[in-house]
Design a protein around this motif. Structure first.
Motif, mmCIF file in Angstrom:
data_model
loop_
_atom_site.group_PDB
_atom_site.id
_atom_site.type_symbol
_atom_site.label_atom_id
_atom_site.label_comp_id
_atom_site.label_asym_id
_atom_site.label_seq_id
_atom_site.Cartn_x
_atom_site.Cartn_y
_atom_site.Cartn_z
ATOM 1 N N VAL A 59 40.094 -91.868 -85.216
ATOM 2 C CA VAL A 59 40.415 -90.689 -86.031
ATOM 3 C C VAL A 59 41.021 -89.566 -85.191
ATOM 4 N N SER A 60 40.779 -89.570 -83.886
ATOM 5 C CA SER A 60 41.299 -88.464 -83.073
ATOM 6 C C SER A 60 42.813 -88.530 -82.907
ATOM 7 N N SER A 61 43.425 -89.675 -83.245
ATOM 8 C CA SER A 61 44.891 -89.735 -83.140
ATOM 9 C C SER A 61 45.589 -89.461 -84.474
ATOM 10 N N PHE A 62 44.832 -88.981 -85.442
ATOM 11 C CA PHE A 62 45.377 -88.770 -86.779
ATOM 12 C C PHE A 62 46.523 -87.743 -86.779
ATOM 13 N N GLU A 63 46.305 -86.629 -86.085
ATOM 14 C CA GLU A 63 47.317 -85.563 -86.048
ATOM 15 C C GLU A 63 48.623 -86.088 -85.456
ATOM 16 N N TRP A 64 48.472 -86.863 -84.409
ATOM 17 C CA TRP A 64 49.643 -87.459 -83.755
ATOM 18 C C TRP A 64 50.364 -88.404 -84.721
ATOM 19 N N MET A 65 49.589 -89.203 -85.469
ATOM 20 C CA MET A 65 50.199 -90.145 -86.421
ATOM 21 C C MET A 65 50.948 -89.407 -87.525
ATOM 22 N N LEU A 66 50.443 -88.247 -87.907
ATOM 23 C CA LEU A 66 51.058 -87.516 -89.020
ATOM 24 C C LEU A 66 52.240 -86.660 -88.549
ATOM 25 N N ASP A 67 52.256 -86.322 -87.265
ATOM 26 C CA ASP A 67 53.424 -85.741 -86.611
ATOM 27 C C ASP A 67 54.131 -84.651 -87.415
ATOM 28 N N GLY A 68 53.439 -83.544 -87.630
ATOM 29 C CA GLY A 68 54.088 -82.369 -88.216
ATOM 30 C C GLY A 68 54.382 -82.442 -89.701
ATOM 31 N N GLU A 69 53.730 -83.318 -90.423
ATOM 32 C CA GLU A 69 53.925 -83.395 -91.875
ATOM 33 C C GLU A 69 53.517 -82.076 -92.536
ATOM 34 N N LYS A 70 54.144 -81.776 -93.663
ATOM 35 C CA LYS A 70 53.645 -80.725 -94.556
ATOM 36 C C LYS A 70 53.046 -81.434 -95.757
ATOM 37 N N LEU A 71 51.791 -81.147 -96.031
ATOM 38 C CA LEU A 71 51.069 -81.897 -97.066
ATOM 39 C C LEU A 71 50.708 -80.972 -98.228
ATOM 40 N N ASP A 72 51.162 -81.327 -99.416
ATOM 41 C CA ASP A 72 50.809 -80.532 -100.598
ATOM 42 C C ASP A 72 49.368 -80.796 -101.025
ATOM 43 N N LEU A 73 48.877 -81.970 -100.662
ATOM 44 C CA LEU A 73 47.525 -82.360 -101.071
ATOM 45 C C LEU A 73 46.956 -83.305 -100.033
ATOM 46 N N ALA A 74 45.721 -83.062 -99.627
ATOM 47 C CA ALA A 74 45.004 -84.020 -98.778
ATOM 48 C C ALA A 74 43.651 -84.296 -99.420
ATOM 49 N N LEU A 75 43.281 -85.560 -99.460
ATOM 50 C CA LEU A 75 42.021 -85.973 -100.086
ATOM 51 C C LEU A 75 41.224 -86.803 -99.098
ATOM 52 N N TYR A 76 40.012 -86.344 -98.781
ATOM 53 C CA TYR A 76 39.104 -87.126 -97.945
ATOM 54 C C TYR A 76 38.212 -87.920 -98.894
ATOM 55 N N VAL A 77 38.526 -89.215 -99.059
ATOM 56 C CA VAL A 77 37.872 -90.064 -100.060
ATOM 57 C C VAL A 77 36.876 -91.021 -99.402
ATOM 58 N N ALA A 78 37.092 -91.374 -98.162
ATOM 59 C CA ALA A 78 36.268 -92.379 -97.475
ATOM 60 C C ALA A 78 34.793 -92.036 -97.604
ATOM 61 N N GLY A 79 34.001 -93.039 -97.974
ATOM 62 C CA GLY A 79 32.572 -92.791 -98.094
ATOM 63 C C GLY A 79 31.806 -94.095 -98.184
ATOM 64 N N VAL A 80 30.559 -94.048 -97.732
ATOM 65 C CA VAL A 80 29.662 -95.208 -97.846
ATOM 66 C C VAL A 80 28.306 -94.714 -98.347
ATOM 67 N N ILE A 81 27.537 -95.651 -98.923
ATOM 68 C CA ILE A 81 26.237 -95.291 -99.491
ATOM 69 C C ILE A 81 25.138 -96.119 -98.842
ATOM 70 N N ASP A 82 23.924 -95.568 -98.849
ATOM 71 C CA ASP A 82 22.714 -96.309 -98.490
ATOM 72 C C ASP A 82 21.732 -96.011 -99.616
ATOM 73 N N HIS A 83 21.084 -97.055 -100.144
ATOM 74 C CA HIS A 83 20.316 -96.882 -101.382
ATOM 75 C C HIS A 83 18.843 -96.570 -101.169
ATOM 76 N N ASN A 84 18.360 -96.551 -99.916
ATOM 77 C CA ASN A 84 16.933 -96.331 -99.703
ATOM 78 C C ASN A 84 16.490 -94.950 -100.162
ATOM 79 N N ALA A 85 15.267 -94.900 -100.689
ATOM 80 C CA ALA A 85 14.678 -93.621 -101.080
ATOM 81 C C ALA A 85 14.095 -92.928 -99.855
ATOM 82 N N ALA A 86 13.635 -91.684 -100.053
ATOM 83 C CA ALA A 86 13.163 -90.869 -98.930
ATOM 84 C C ALA A 86 11.845 -91.364 -98.355
#
Ligand SMILES: NC(=O)c1ccc[n+]([C@@H]2O[C@H](COP(=O)([O-])OP(=O)(O)OC[C@H]3O[C@@H](n4cnc5c(N)ncnc54)[C@H](OP(=O)(O)O)[C@@H]3O)[C@@H](O)[C@H]2O)c1
Length: 221
Positions: A59-86
């Motif tokens: 993930v630390s090379s993300f800025e380099w990969m995007l290389d100066g893009e202008k983004l009208d919208l960014a969505l952080y969707v990645a997610g995982v779940i664990d079902h155990n109770a407290a």
């Protein structure tokens, strides 16, 4: 042509976001972790970057990969779940998997991507969950997941003041029929994403830093 970045788009809600924004004429850059995800994204007509948000080296090379893009919208969707109770202690592996994906990844992505969204006076949404609402919680089901989404909400709250030109929100996508949401969920990905897109298109400056549902209503922290 507006540009959207969708982080965590190999399947589920992320892939449907890719599909709908491409159909709507947007240029879409999306991320996947493997070849199968990349192929599904590219088949929809989007550009694909390979990013594992739980891996700091990746993930630390993300800025380099995007290389100066202008983004009208960014969505952080990645997610995982664990079902155990407290009443069940999390394993270290479960803790790291959930917290690294749902929280650390967002904290690493935002400083790299938010300036690119600010450059377009755009919107940055982190896909949270109503299960992360402190006030709304009456159950300990999926406790670690709830804790991670409450922390993600604080990532949004603490990041917003750093990027005043950005409209940053935490967004609950509804209960959606995906691998995570299960077959009994009330919304298809198409229905959820249609409403999310309508809401995202109308985020007002005074809603910056808020916790919104897919239908635009405000959720209590
Ligand atoms: N479905 C629901 O009812 C619901 C309700 C509330 C909130 N949400 C939230 O909505 C978001 C999307 O969920 P979903 O229902 O679409 O779940 P999903 O079908 O399980 O998809 C999860 C997505 O996250 C990606 N991902 C997981 N770990 C990643 C990592 N380390 N790096 C990059 N990408 C990673 C997955 O990629 P891989 O294919 O590589 O694993 C996949 O694209 C999540 O943040 C979830 O918490 C969902």
């Amino acid at each position: 042509m507006p540009t959207a970045l969708i982080i965590g788009a190999s399947r589920g809600i992320g892939l449907e976001l890719v599909r709908q924004y491409v159909v709507d004429g947007w240029r879409v850059i999306a991320t996947a972790r493997d070849d199968a995800g990349r192929d599904r994204i590219q088949a929809l007509g989007a550009q694909c970057l390979r990013v594992d948000v739980a891996n700091p080296i990746s993930v630390s090379s993300f800025e380099w990969m995007l290389d100066g893009e202008k983004l009208d919208l960014a969505l952080y969707v990645a997610g995982v779940i664990d079902h155990n109770a407290a009443n069940t202690p999390p394993t270290k592996d479960a803790f790291d998997r959930v917290m690294h994906t749902n929280v650390m990844g967002a904290m690493m992505v935002i400083p790299q991507v938010a300036p690119m969204v600010e450059a377009a006076d755009g919107v940055f949404a982190c896909i949270s969950s109503v299960m992360g609402s402190l006030q709304g919680t009456r159950s300990s089901d999926a406790a670690l997941y709830r804790i991670s989404k409450a922390a993600l909400n604080m990532v949004v709250r603490t990041s917003q003041p750093e990027y005043p030109r950005l409209r940053m929100v935490a967004m609950h996508p509804g209960w959606v029929q995906t691998e995570m949401g299960g077959a009994n969920a009330t919304l298809t990905p198409e229905q959820a994403v249609t409403r999310m897109r309508q809401t995202l298109a109308h985020i007002k400056p005074e809603q910056a830093g808020q916790f919104l549902s897919y239908d635009g209503s405000t959720i209590a922290w």
